[in-house]
Design a protein around this motif. Structure first.
Motif, mmCIF file in Angstrom:
data_model
loop_
_atom_site.group_PDB
_atom_site.id
_atom_site.type_symbol
_atom_site.label_atom_id
_atom_site.label_comp_id
_atom_site.label_asym_id
_atom_site.label_seq_id
_atom_site.Cartn_x
_atom_site.Cartn_y
_atom_site.Cartn_z
ATOM 1 N N GLN A 79 0.857 -1.192 -0.089
ATOM 2 C CA GLN A 79 -0.038 -0.022 -0.144
ATOM 3 C C GLN A 79 0.815 1.419 0.109
ATOM 4 O OE1 GLN A 79 -3.990 0.366 0.318
ATOM 5 N NE2 GLN A 79 -2.902 1.933 -0.785
ATOM 6 N N VAL A 80 0.640 2.137 -0.787
ATOM 7 C CA VAL A 80 1.048 3.594 -0.805
ATOM 8 C C VAL A 80 0.396 4.467 -0.477
ATOM 9 C CG1 VAL A 80 2.265 5.101 -2.407
ATOM 10 C CG2 VAL A 80 2.761 2.828 -2.809
ATOM 11 N N LYS A 81 0.660 5.417 0.649
ATOM 12 C CA LYS A 81 -0.447 6.131 1.144
ATOM 13 C C LYS A 81 0.177 7.384 1.754
ATOM 14 C CE LYS A 81 -1.123 3.401 5.279
ATOM 15 N NZ LYS A 81 -1.924 2.810 6.379
ATOM 16 N N SER B 81 -1.856 0.258 -8.255
ATOM 17 C CA SER B 81 -2.379 -0.964 -8.111
ATOM 18 C C SER B 81 -3.953 -1.072 -8.188
ATOM 19 C CB SER B 81 -1.904 -1.785 -7.078
ATOM 20 O OG SER B 81 -2.758 -2.848 -6.633
ATOM 21 N N LYS B 82 -4.461 -1.735 -9.058
ATOM 22 C CA LYS B 82 -6.024 -2.013 -8.977
ATOM 23 C C LYS B 82 -6.763 -2.333 -7.695
ATOM 24 C CE LYS B 82 -6.837 -2.749 -14.002
ATOM 25 N NZ LYS B 82 -7.212 -3.676 -15.103
ATOM 26 N N SER B 83 -6.105 -3.359 -7.135
ATOM 27 C CA SER B 83 -6.476 -3.931 -5.651
ATOM 28 C C SER B 83 -6.091 -2.925 -4.642
ATOM 29 C CB SER B 83 -5.982 -5.205 -5.619
ATOM 30 O OG SER B 83 -4.440 -5.329 -5.500
ATOM 31 N N HIS B 84 -5.164 -2.286 -4.530
ATOM 32 C CA HIS B 84 -4.587 -1.364 -3.594
ATOM 33 C C HIS B 84 -4.269 -0.051 -4.034
ATOM 34 C CE1 HIS B 84 -4.220 -5.375 -1.698
ATOM 35 N NE2 HIS B 84 -4.216 -4.611 -0.558
ATOM 36 N N PRO B 85 -5.249 0.929 -4.287
ATOM 37 C CA PRO B 85 -4.973 2.174 -5.054
ATOM 38 C C PRO B 85 -4.136 3.040 -4.117
ATOM 39 C CG PRO B 85 -7.293 1.546 -5.381
ATOM 40 C CD PRO B 85 -6.473 0.585 -4.328
ATOM 41 N N CYS B 86 -3.496 3.874 -4.702
ATOM 42 C CA CYS B 86 -2.387 4.975 -3.946
ATOM 43 C C CYS B 86 -3.777 5.828 -3.296
ATOM 44 C CB CYS B 86 -1.614 5.414 -4.912
ATOM 45 S SG CYS B 86 -0.478 4.718 -5.717
ATOM 46 N N GLN B 87 -3.332 6.026 -1.861
ATOM 47 C CA GLN B 87 -4.336 6.852 -1.161
ATOM 48 C C GLN B 87 -3.533 8.016 -0.586
ATOM 49 O OE1 GLN B 87 -7.301 6.026 -0.770
ATOM 50 N NE2 GLN B 87 -7.271 4.241 -1.646
ATOM 51 N N VAL C 73 -5.394 6.057 -8.663
ATOM 52 C CA VAL C 73 -4.756 7.190 -7.401
ATOM 53 C C VAL C 73 -5.748 7.854 -6.860
ATOM 54 C CG1 VAL C 73 -4.047 8.557 -9.321
ATOM 55 C CG2 VAL C 73 -3.009 8.663 -6.851
ATOM 56 N N ASN C 74 -5.966 8.070 -5.470
ATOM 57 C CA ASN C 74 -6.635 9.033 -4.971
ATOM 58 C C ASN C 74 -5.819 10.367 -4.584
ATOM 59 O OD1 ASN C 74 -7.398 10.730 -2.258
ATOM 60 N ND2 ASN C 74 -8.985 8.955 -2.247
ATOM 61 N N LEU C 75 -6.071 11.258 -5.487
ATOM 62 C CA LEU C 75 -5.427 12.396 -5.561
ATOM 63 C C LEU C 75 -5.847 13.737 -5.319
ATOM 64 C CD1 LEU C 75 -2.369 13.509 -6.674
ATOM 65 C CD2 LEU C 75 -3.574 13.608 -9.061
ATOM 66 N N GLN C 76 -5.045 14.548 -4.833
ATOM 67 C CA GLN C 76 -5.666 15.905 -4.347
ATOM 68 C C GLN C 76 -4.611 17.100 -4.822
ATOM 69 O OE1 GLN C 76 -6.233 16.822 -0.303
ATOM 70 N NE2 GLN C 76 -6.216 19.223 -0.476
ATOM 71 N N ASN C 77 -5.062 17.996 -5.672
ATOM 72 C CA ASN C 77 -4.214 19.182 -5.903
ATOM 73 C C ASN C 77 -4.284 20.339 -5.191
ATOM 74 O OD1 ASN C 77 -2.935 17.575 -8.247
ATOM 75 N ND2 ASN C 77 -4.922 18.083 -9.590
ATOM 76 N N GLY D 292 -2.633 24.556 -4.963
ATOM 77 C CA GLY D 292 -1.892 25.610 -5.619
ATOM 78 C C GLY D 292 -1.855 25.350 -7.047
ATOM 79 N N THR D 293 -0.630 25.611 -7.695
ATOM 80 C CA THR D 293 -0.522 25.312 -8.920
ATOM 81 C C THR D 293 -0.095 24.171 -9.413
ATOM 82 O OG1 THR D 293 0.155 27.877 -9.389
ATOM 83 C CG2 THR D 293 0.896 26.142 -11.069
ATOM 84 N N VAL D 294 -0.485 23.323 -10.260
ATOM 85 C CA VAL D 294 -0.107 22.007 -10.449
ATOM 86 C C VAL D 294 -0.311 21.797 -12.016
ATOM 87 C CG1 VAL D 294 -0.609 19.692 -10.176
ATOM 88 C CG2 VAL D 294 -0.838 20.988 -8.161
ATOM 89 N N ILE D 295 0.952 21.768 -12.494
ATOM 90 C CA ILE D 295 1.111 21.547 -13.988
ATOM 91 C C ILE D 295 2.338 20.295 -14.366
ATOM 92 C CG2 ILE D 295 1.936 22.623 -16.343
ATOM 93 C CD1 ILE D 295 1.130 25.440 -14.933
ATOM 94 N N PRO D 296 2.038 19.364 -15.153
ATOM 95 C CA PRO D 296 0.619 18.778 -15.439
ATOM 96 C C PRO D 296 -0.480 18.265 -14.453
ATOM 97 C CG PRO D 296 1.795 17.334 -16.046
ATOM 98 C CD PRO D 296 2.969 18.389 -15.417
ATOM 99 N N GLN D 297 -1.763 18.319 -14.859
ATOM 100 C CA GLN D 297 -2.415 17.699 -14.065
ATOM 101 C C GLN D 297 -3.023 16.344 -14.766
ATOM 102 O OE1 GLN D 297 -5.653 20.215 -12.293
ATOM 103 N NE2 GLN D 297 -4.242 21.826 -11.866
ATOM 104 N N CYS D 298 -3.475 15.580 -13.748
ATOM 105 C CA CYS D 298 -4.090 14.440 -14.251
ATOM 106 C C CYS D 298 -5.357 14.667 -15.114
ATOM 107 C CB CYS D 298 -4.450 13.219 -13.101
ATOM 108 S SG CYS D 298 -2.969 12.674 -12.065
ATOM 109 N N PRO D 299 -5.594 13.927 -16.093
ATOM 110 C CA PRO D 299 -6.867 14.312 -16.861
ATOM 111 C C PRO D 299 -8.016 13.750 -16.149
ATOM 112 C CG PRO D 299 -5.867 12.145 -17.680
ATOM 113 C CD PRO D 299 -4.809 12.678 -16.787
#
Length: 404
Positions: free
Chosen positions: A337-339, A361-367, A391-395, A397-404
């Motif tokens: 697990q990556v969290k 991972s599909k079974s253990h997404p990044c948190q 991936v469970n992601l939070q941006n 401030g300025t984030v370039i590039p960003q996830c689609p």
């Protein structure tokens, strides 16, 4: 007037007594520290005579001393050493002053009893290793025989140049470590470590020559180091906790990595890591977390901050599908697990189109992944992109590039 003159005389008497006390204290302190010089034990320092026995006997003398010891390796000489183990526990505090150069034997037969280590400090507490000298692994013969260089050769382990095993209250500073047979400097199962002002280098194509390797070690501070090798500048693996790396210059190499973790379906943990103020140039990766499928455990509470990158191929990467083998790795359900990973104030140029790559991972997404004030462009000024899978992601401030 008389009173002033009397006060002046008293002051002079007090100053004289204080000076005498200081001189006595310095003499007492000097008398309490024993000097052990390898030349006194028969070391030649000519770069061709085997000085292993002299170093071993000098260490026995130092380790058995009831006084604190300065173990001196004089400058302007090169000491040829076969594999050597400096074993503790010792009776007192030892400072090893490496002022000259230490050179590894390049006869691979010398490593027949232990092909994993060249110089190892084993269970030595309250140790300082410093001096401004050079530790040279003389690794070319090992690189030539690596399966990663010559596919016809069998894949075998090569020695780590300098290992600290189960040491506590350890300081390693002001040294140059170069051309390791494999890993340059490894801290294994150590506690309370300071590693600073180290220059670590090897050719960019030298295989598996990690700069600083941290495994099973807790409460370690790595600072003000310049590292350029053929593998990770810093690698942090299982059992490591409370790791701080500050003011690191990295390149060439594979960047700063956590992992790999979970190989062979193992359960592994790394936590509480802070990488602060780093400059990476021309590396394969920037800051990386890599885990094998089938493993378990976690990489958690990690912060990468205030980092500049120039022409880095994979600036930010999490790879939970890491596979470092000839054949393909089969799909497996379990994962490390990556969290709780924060990327803050990171900028630079990406040598590839993908500057941010979360392959989780599909079974253990990044948190709990946070990107805060992250900005990358392509090395040619083109737009870079992000690839984000599971991936469970939070941006912020300025984030370039960003996830689609």
């Amino acid at each position: 007037m008389a009173l002033s003159m009397m006060s002046f005389k008293k002051t002079k008497i007090i100053e004289a007594r204080f000076s005498d006390f200081n001189n006595f204290s310095r003499r007492s302190l000097a008398a309490s520290v024993k000097t052990v010089d390898v030349l006194s034990f028969g070391a030649k320092g000519d770069g061709s005579t085997d000085d292993s026995k002299a170093f071993g006997n000098a260490w026995k003398e130092a380790c058995s001393s009831s006084q604190d010891v300065n173990f001196v390796v004089p400058k302007s000489k090169t000491y040829l050493l076969k594999p050597l183990r400096f074993t503790g526990p010792c009776k007192s505090h030892i400072t090893m002053e490496i002022n000259g150069a230490i050179l590894a034997s390049d006869n691979r037969a010398d490593y027949s009893k232990d092909n994993r280590h060249w110089l190892i400090f084993d269970r030595v507490d309250n140790l300082v290793v410093e001096g401004g000298g050079t530790i040279n692994g003389n690794g070319n013969i090992w690189w030539q025989n690596s399966c990663k260089i010559n596919k016809s050769k069998p894949c075998k382990s090569a020695p780590t140049a300098l290992t600290f095993y189960k040491c506590t209250s350890l300081v390693v500073k002001n040294l140059k470590i170069q051309n390791a047979q494999q890993i340059h400097l490894s801290f294994e199962k150590c506690t309370n470590v300071q590693a600073s002002n180290l220059v670590v280098n090897a050719p960019e194509k030298s295989p598996n020559t990690d700069g600083i390797h941290v495994t099973g070690t807790q409460n370690i501070q790595i600072s003000s180091c310049i590292i350029g090798t053929g593998d990770d500048c810093i690698s942090i693996v299982s059992g490591s906790k409370k790791v701080q790396a500050t003011d690191i210059t990295c390149g060439p190499g594979h960047g700063i990595s956590i992992g790999s973790l979970g190989s062979g379906n193992s359960e592994e943990y790394v936590s509480d890591v802070v990488v602060n103020r780093a400059k990476l140039s021309g590396t394969t990766n920037g800051v990386r977390i890599k885990t094998w499928q089938g493993g378990s455990g976690s990489a958690s509470n990690i912060k990468f901050q205030n980092i500049e990158m120039k022409n880095v191929k994979n600036p930010i990467i999490v790879d939970q599908n890491y596979c470092d083998q000839d054949g393909p790795c089969k799909q497996q359900a379990s994962a490390v697990q990556v969290k709780n990973v924060v990327y803050q104030n990171i900028k630079g140029t990406s040598a590839s189109k993908v500057a941010i790559d979360f392959d989780c991972s599909k079974s253990h997404p990044c948190q709990g992944i946070v990107l805060q004030n992250v900005n990358f462009v392509g090395a040619d000024g083109a737009k870079s992109k992000a690839v984000c899978n599971n991936v469970n992601l939070q941006n912020s401030g300025t984030v370039i590039p960003q996830c689609p």
